[in-house]
Enzyme design. Structure first.
Site, PDB file in Angstrom:
ATOM      1  N   HIS A 163     -39.097-111.458  53.506  1.00  0.00           N
ATOM      2  CA  HIS A 163     -39.695-111.794  52.213  1.00  0.00           C
ATOM      3  C   HIS A 163     -38.826-112.672  51.339  1.00  0.00           C
ATOM      4  O   HIS A 163     -39.233-113.002  50.225  1.00  0.00           O
ATOM      5  CB  HIS A 163     -40.020-110.519  51.429  1.00  0.00           C
ATOM      6  CG  HIS A 163     -41.252-109.820  51.926  1.00  0.00           C
ATOM      7  ND1 HIS A 163     -42.512-110.139  51.475  1.00  0.00           N
ATOM      8  CD2 HIS A 163     -41.420-108.851  52.844  1.00  0.00           C
ATOM      9  CE1 HIS A 163     -43.402-109.371  52.083  1.00  0.00           C
ATOM     10  NE2 HIS A 163     -42.761-108.581  52.924  1.00  0.00           N
ATOM     11  N   LYS A 197     -45.172-112.479  35.845  1.00  0.00           N
ATOM     12  CA  LYS A 197     -44.494-112.132  37.108  1.00  0.00           C
ATOM     13  C   LYS A 197     -43.157-111.526  36.711  1.00  0.00           C
ATOM     14  O   LYS A 197     -42.784-111.562  35.538  1.00  0.00           O
ATOM     15  CB  LYS A 197     -44.284-113.377  37.978  1.00  0.00           C
ATOM     16  CG  LYS A 197     -43.675-114.565  37.215  1.00  0.00           C
ATOM     17  CD  LYS A 197     -43.454-115.782  38.094  1.00  0.00           C
ATOM     18  CE  LYS A 197     -44.709-116.552  38.395  1.00  0.00           C
ATOM     19  NZ  LYS A 197     -45.052-116.589  39.811  1.00  0.00           N
ATOM     20  N   ARG A 198     -42.416-110.950  37.661  1.00  0.00           N
ATOM     21  CA  ARG A 198     -41.094-110.441  37.322  1.00  0.00           C
ATOM     22  C   ARG A 198     -40.265-111.551  36.669  1.00  0.00           C
ATOM     23  O   ARG A 198     -40.394-112.727  37.022  1.00  0.00           O
ATOM     24  CB  ARG A 198     -40.385-109.933  38.596  1.00  0.00           C
ATOM     25  CG  ARG A 198     -40.940-108.610  39.109  1.00  0.00           C
ATOM     26  CD  ARG A 198     -40.759-107.488  38.107  1.00  0.00           C
ATOM     27  NE  ARG A 198     -39.376-107.110  37.975  1.00  0.00           N
ATOM     28  CZ  ARG A 198     -38.854-105.946  38.396  1.00  0.00           C
ATOM     29  NH1 ARG A 198     -39.623-105.029  38.945  1.00  0.00           N
ATOM     30  NH2 ARG A 198     -37.581-105.693  38.218  1.00  0.00           N
ATOM     31  N   LYS A 221     -37.516-117.871  39.191  1.00  0.00           N
ATOM     32  CA  LYS A 221     -38.923-118.117  38.846  1.00  0.00           C
ATOM     33  C   LYS A 221     -39.059-119.045  37.638  1.00  0.00           C
ATOM     34  O   LYS A 221     -40.140-119.509  37.323  1.00  0.00           O
ATOM     35  CB  LYS A 221     -39.637-116.791  38.593  1.00  0.00           C
ATOM     36  CG  LYS A 221     -39.805-115.939  39.869  1.00  0.00           C
ATOM     37  CD  LYS A 221     -40.449-114.600  39.548  1.00  0.00           C
ATOM     38  CE  LYS A 221     -40.559-113.678  40.751  1.00  0.00           C
ATOM     39  NZ  LYS A 221     -41.787-113.914  41.545  1.00  0.00           N
ATOM     40  N   THR A 281     -47.924-114.313  45.345  1.00  0.00           N
ATOM     41  CA  THR A 281     -49.318-113.896  45.501  1.00  0.00           C
ATOM     42  C   THR A 281     -50.023-113.982  44.145  1.00  0.00           C
ATOM     43  O   THR A 281     -51.251-114.113  44.102  1.00  0.00           O
ATOM     44  CB  THR A 281     -49.431-112.455  46.026  1.00  0.00           C
ATOM     45  OG1 THR A 281     -48.570-111.613  45.243  1.00  0.00           O
ATOM     46  CG2 THR A 281     -49.058-112.373  47.490  1.00  0.00           C
ATOM     47  N   LYS A 301     -54.014-115.097  43.033  1.00  0.00           N
ATOM     48  CA  LYS A 301     -54.946-114.377  42.161  1.00  0.00           C
ATOM     49  C   LYS A 301     -55.484-115.301  41.073  1.00  0.00           C
ATOM     50  O   LYS A 301     -56.673-115.262  40.745  1.00  0.00           O
ATOM     51  CB  LYS A 301     -54.246-113.184  41.512  1.00  0.00           C
ATOM     52  CG  LYS A 301     -53.704-112.153  42.497  1.00  0.00           C
ATOM     53  CD  LYS A 301     -52.751-111.189  41.775  1.00  0.00           C
ATOM     54  CE  LYS A 301     -51.888-110.418  42.745  1.00  0.00           C
ATOM     55  NZ  LYS A 301     -50.739-109.762  42.069  1.00  0.00           N
TER      56      LYS A 301
HETATM   57  C1  PLP Z   1     -49.445-110.021  42.109  1.00  0.00           C
HETATM   58  C2  PLP Z   1     -48.460-109.295  41.309  1.00  0.00           C
HETATM   59  C3  PLP Z   1     -47.116-109.670  41.349  1.00  0.00           C
HETATM   60  C4  PLP Z   1     -46.606-110.840  42.164  1.00  0.00           C
HETATM   61  O1  PLP Z   1     -46.642-112.001  41.347  1.00  0.00           O
HETATM   62  P1  PLP Z   1     -45.851-113.321  41.764  1.00  0.00           P
HETATM   63  O2  PLP Z   1     -46.301-114.315  40.737  1.00  0.00           O
HETATM   64  O3  PLP Z   1     -46.303-113.686  43.133  1.00  0.00           O
HETATM   65  O4  PLP Z   1     -44.404-113.025  41.678  1.00  0.00           O
HETATM   66  C5  PLP Z   1     -46.220-108.962  40.586  1.00  0.00           C
HETATM   67  N1  PLP Z   1     -46.614-107.933  39.803  1.00  0.00           N
HETATM   68  C6  PLP Z   1     -47.903-107.565  39.723  1.00  0.00           C
HETATM   69  C7  PLP Z   1     -48.289-106.434  38.838  1.00  0.00           C
HETATM   70  C8  PLP Z   1     -48.872-108.223  40.473  1.00  0.00           C
HETATM   71  O5  PLP Z   1     -50.143-107.828  40.402  1.00  0.00           O
END
Ligand code: PLP
Length: 846
Positions: free
Chosen positions: A392, A583-584, A589, A692, A696
């Site tokens: 990952h 995101k985190r 990022k 991911t 979304k």
């Molecule tokens: C999808 C998701 C992530 C992953 O987000 P990235 O932008 O791919 O880092 C992290 N936290 C939550 C709650 C998510 O639903």
């Protein structure tokens, strides 16, 4: 997608024509053929809710609160799933099917009620039954606490994959840890992140079954004794040390309206003292209770770091605890119907979600060698045939390296086995590449860089028949860089499985308005066959469809604005561009790059510099920082400081607003993503393995501003380059620039805007009472080398944002591109990803 499904009519008369069995000890069957007279589905649901309220909650329905309704409804759904589940399990035995085990230290489940109701096909009926009981389904669903047993993308991926495994009817099990405390709850005080423990089990978890019967001992420490067996072979046994018990808890994962339910088994640590009669007589009662608390610590808390390893002893113990319990379960199930382990790779596939469960490789070796007395070569062949590893990340700080002395202390037998795997492997390598010591050093399972350490990624690659990356770009980097030497030895092992997300939760459930509009255009089939979204393409040219699409998006923005008003007491303008990065919080990022752009807009507005390139914009941030990650926490503080300054600046009113939504989690993501118009996916190329979140957003009709990183590359290819705002260096360009000697100062001096923006942040403008507060942020860029190359990408990012603003003013064009984004996202379903794993790695049919 049953939005428009007719609700069964309630019968006029209530007294039954024939005597009815009183369903106190079981549900009425939902099978329509078995529905007789008054026993309509809605009546049955109400009856079951009342029965559970009484029998499980001991509640007088007249005094029940909304949380009681949630729980009674959850039990009502669980009971229906249990029937499906038992049938599903039987079908595995009948077919003696190959089983897939998905091993993950994290499952970011979120809420389950709406998902389970949807999967059971009972949405309309549940809504109506609750309404007749005076309750609102949406409000009831809102009372559920998220199951946050993961940090971010990796854990959410595991949950999406279980959803798809169930929907595709693959004989699969998820295995993980039942942390007592999931990912911390984030709140904000004076702009700073404050963490609070996530005591998610406080009010009970109505979705789980505890399985006190599935209880396994797990050993730590002790020593290894060598002996010679009857046939004169050298053998080893692992003896002594401490023992902790692992107890199973099961959560059912339903497929989408297919009668299939799979199981997620989570282990909880229990003291072995509870099961130890001896201590009652030993007199050391208090000492024993102390020991008990200590051993139960193992499953107490999820480690809250994402893309970063801490190297704590407790974490290693969590990993082994999880793996040891899981493999006792797997081997028990296997040996019920089979003799020996020769056929294990034909009957069992174990997928390792990152290296977190990679200690499973020496554990299976130990079981085969020490407990079942197999010869080494046979045991190794079985291991490699059984395991598959998903990588990952390629960032060094996220790769696990356990110190040899720690591992020797905690898992002495496993350490021996790892040394022996390594010895045999390096002997082979020496034969193939005589004299190439550099290569041996790179391939070794043991690194000597910071004291002797076990390279868990090398162990996982060597012990698996499949190694996959999670996007095309990431897999290329694995083959050509991270695991280059391994790819030369085992080219057939390496393969790509681009991530996906479940369309059930991330479209149908979180965005019912858009899902309904899509269904009107192309039918309901996209929920289980996302490639059908392709059919939306011609509709993007249809002005009426565009208008309806725009209406749904606007409604979603209003809903998001209402949520922000409720949470932050702040009014957002739903007519402004909703520009979202959730995101985190991590330097790679590059939330900071986004902030620098916002500061440039703020400075342009207040000094009246901006002309036609601005469009009213609301920039929304959300995300948790690891509690020990100082820079990430300072970036959260900076976002708040900039947000305040923008809010105070009269010239920004109606033009620019910044909001930070606290506690980003799955249930919040489900509210935010449908209302987003611009998705920020701006990591430095070559750093985000896939992402991911990016999927979304696009799936829900947001346009992406992004780099050529992770799955962004493939998203852009599929939605069309003309429907994606690209900026920034490519991976090879970033690598070449680093190799040449990257100097962030050049950019600072050359780019007037960048200069002004950084000076403004460094000057204390955003923190007048503490002028040096954000100095470390600027220093990370100008003094500490700007590891993530923000300054190199700044100009190109700002130009791309200008294009965003220009396009947003042509709302018809924007809407067309929004539709084309959704239309192009069919590939990114977790159903497609899981089907590829099944075909290429596990060798099971779908
Ligand atoms: C999808 C998701 C992530 C992953 O987000 P990235 O932008 O791919 O880092 C992290 N936290 C939550 C709650 C998510 O639903």
């Amino acid at each position: 997608m049953p939005v428009k499904k007719p609700v069964p009519k309630r019968p006029a008369q209530k007294s039954p024509p024939v005597p009815q069995p009183q369903p106190v000890s079981g549900p009425c069957p939902d099978d329509p053929e078995e529905q007789v007279g008054f026993c309509s589905l809605i009546e049955k649901l109400k009856k079951d809710i009342r029965r559970h309220m009484f029998a499980f909650l001991g509640k007088d329905i007249a005094r029940a609160g909304i949380h009681d309704y949630y729980k009674a409804l959850a039990y009502t759904m669980r009971e229906r799933m249990a029937e499906h589940w038992i049938r599903t399990q039987r079908s595995y035995y009948d077919a003696s099917a190959k089983r897939v085990y998905y091993l993950s230290l994290e499952f970011l489940v979120g809420r389950s009620l709406k998902n389970n109701v949807l999967c059971l096909g009972l949405e309309d009926q549940v809504r109506e039954a609750l309404a007749e009981m005076g309750q609102d389904f949406e409000e009831v669903a809102e009372t559920e606490w998220d199951a946050g047993l993961g940090n971010g993308g990796l854990g959410r991926l595991a949950s999406c994959y279980l959803d798809s495994l169930a929907t595709l009817k693959i004989p699969a099990y998820g295995y993980g840890i039942r942390y007592e405390y999931g990912i911390f709850h984030q709140s904000i005080q004076d702009g700073w992140q404050v963490e609070r423990p996530d005591n998610w089990l406080r009010f009970g978890n109505p979705w789980e079954y505890d399985r006190a019967g599935y209880l396994y001992p797990v050993q730590f420490g002790g020593e290894v004794r060598a002996y010679t067996d009857e046939q004169g072979r050298l053998r080893a046994v692992w003896e002594g040390g401490e023992k902790v018990m692992a107890m199973a808890y099961d959560m059912m994962v339903p497929g989408y309206q297919n009668g299939n339910v799979i199981n997620m088994r989570l282990w909880s640590a229990k003291s072995s003292r509870d099961f130890d009669l001896e201590f009652f007589n030993s007199g050391a009662y208090l000492r024993a209770i102390e020991d008990k608390a200590k051993s139960e610590n193992i499953s107490k808390v999820l480690y809250p770091t994402d893309s970063f390893v801490e190297g704590q002893e407790l974490r290693l113990k969590q990993q082994y605890f999880f793996v040891a319990a899981t493999f006792q379960d797997i081997t028990r199930r296997h040996l019920k119907h089979h003799q020996g382990f020769d056929e294990l790779p034909d009957l069992v596939a174990v997928q390792l979600n990152d290296t977190h469960p990679a200690i499973a490789i020496p554990e299976l070796m130990r079981i085969l060698l020490d407990e079942h007395l197999l010869p080494w070569e046979k045991a190794w062949e079985i291991c490699v045939g059984t395991f598959a590893y998903t990588n990952h990340t390629v960032m060094p700080e996220a790769l696990e390296h356990w110190p040899v002395d720690l591992m020797t202390r905690v898992l002495p037998r496993h350490m021996q086995i790892i040394f022996e795997i390594n010895r045999r492997f390096l002997d082979e390598v020496r034969k193939r590449y005589p004299g190439d010591d550099e290569r041996l050093r790179r391939l070794s399972l043991i690194s000597e860089d910071y004291g002797k350490r076990v390279r868990m990624a090398n162990l996982a690659v060597l012990g698996s028949h499949s190694v996959n990356g999670v996007s095309a770009l990431h897999t290329d980097i694995l083959k050509n860089s991270t695991f280059r030497d391994f790819a030369e030895l085992f080219p057939e092992r390496f393969n790509n499985k681009t991530n996906g997300v479940t369309p059930r939760r991330w479209l149908r459930q979180c965005n019912p308005g858009l899902a309904e509009l899509i269904a009107e255009g192309i039918g309901h089939g996209f929920v289980t066959d996302l490639s059908r979204l392709e059919g939306l393409k011609p509709l993007a040219a249809d002005a009426e469809f565009r208008a309806r699409w725009g209406k749904v998006k606007h409604k979603n923005k209003q809903r998001l604005a209402e949520y922000v008003l409720y949470k932050l007491d702040r009014k957002l303008d739903p007519d402004s561009l909703f520009d979202v990065q959730v995101k985190r919080i991590h330097e790679y990022k590059r939330q900071l790059l986004n902030v620098l752009h916002v500061v440039s807009l703020y400075d342009d507005l207040r000094s009246g510099r901006l002309g036609r390139d601005i469009v009213p914009r609301t920039v929304i941030f959300g995300g948790k920082a690891a509690p020990g990650y100082r820079m990430a926490k300072l970036i959260i503080r900076l976002i708040h400081a900039v947000s305040d300054a923008v809010a105070r600046e009269p010239k920004c009113q109606g033009q620019l607003a910044v909001a930070f939504l606290p506690n980003y989690c799955v249930s919040n993501a489900e509210k935010i993503i449908p209302g987003a118009e611009l998705s920020e996916q701006i990591s430095l190329a070559g750093t985000e393995a896939s992402g991911t979140g990016n999927m979304k957003f696009s799936l829900n009709g947001a346009l992406t501003i992004g780099t050529l990183d992770g799955a962004n590359v493939e998203i852009r290819e599929r939605v069309g380059a003309e429907n994606f705002f690209l900026f920034g260096l490519t991976t090879p360009e970033a690598g070449a620039l680093k190799a040449r000697g990257y100097n962030p100062w050049e950019y600072y001096q050359k780019d007037e805007t960048l200069h002004r923006v950084l000076d403004l942040v460094a000057s204390g403008h955003f923190s007048p009472l503490q002028p040096d507060l954000f100095r470390p942020v600027v220093d990370s860029l100008l003094k500490d080398g700007d590891r993530w190359m923000l300054l190199a990408d700044f100009r190109s990012y700002v130009e791309a944002q200008k294009q965003v603003a220009r396009l947003y003013r042509s709302s018809e064009l924007w809407l067309e591109k929004s539709i084309l984004n959704t239309a192009g996202m069919g590939y990114f379903s977790s159903d497609r990803a899981v089907a590829e794993y099944a075909r290429d790695i596990w060798g099971v049919g779908v």
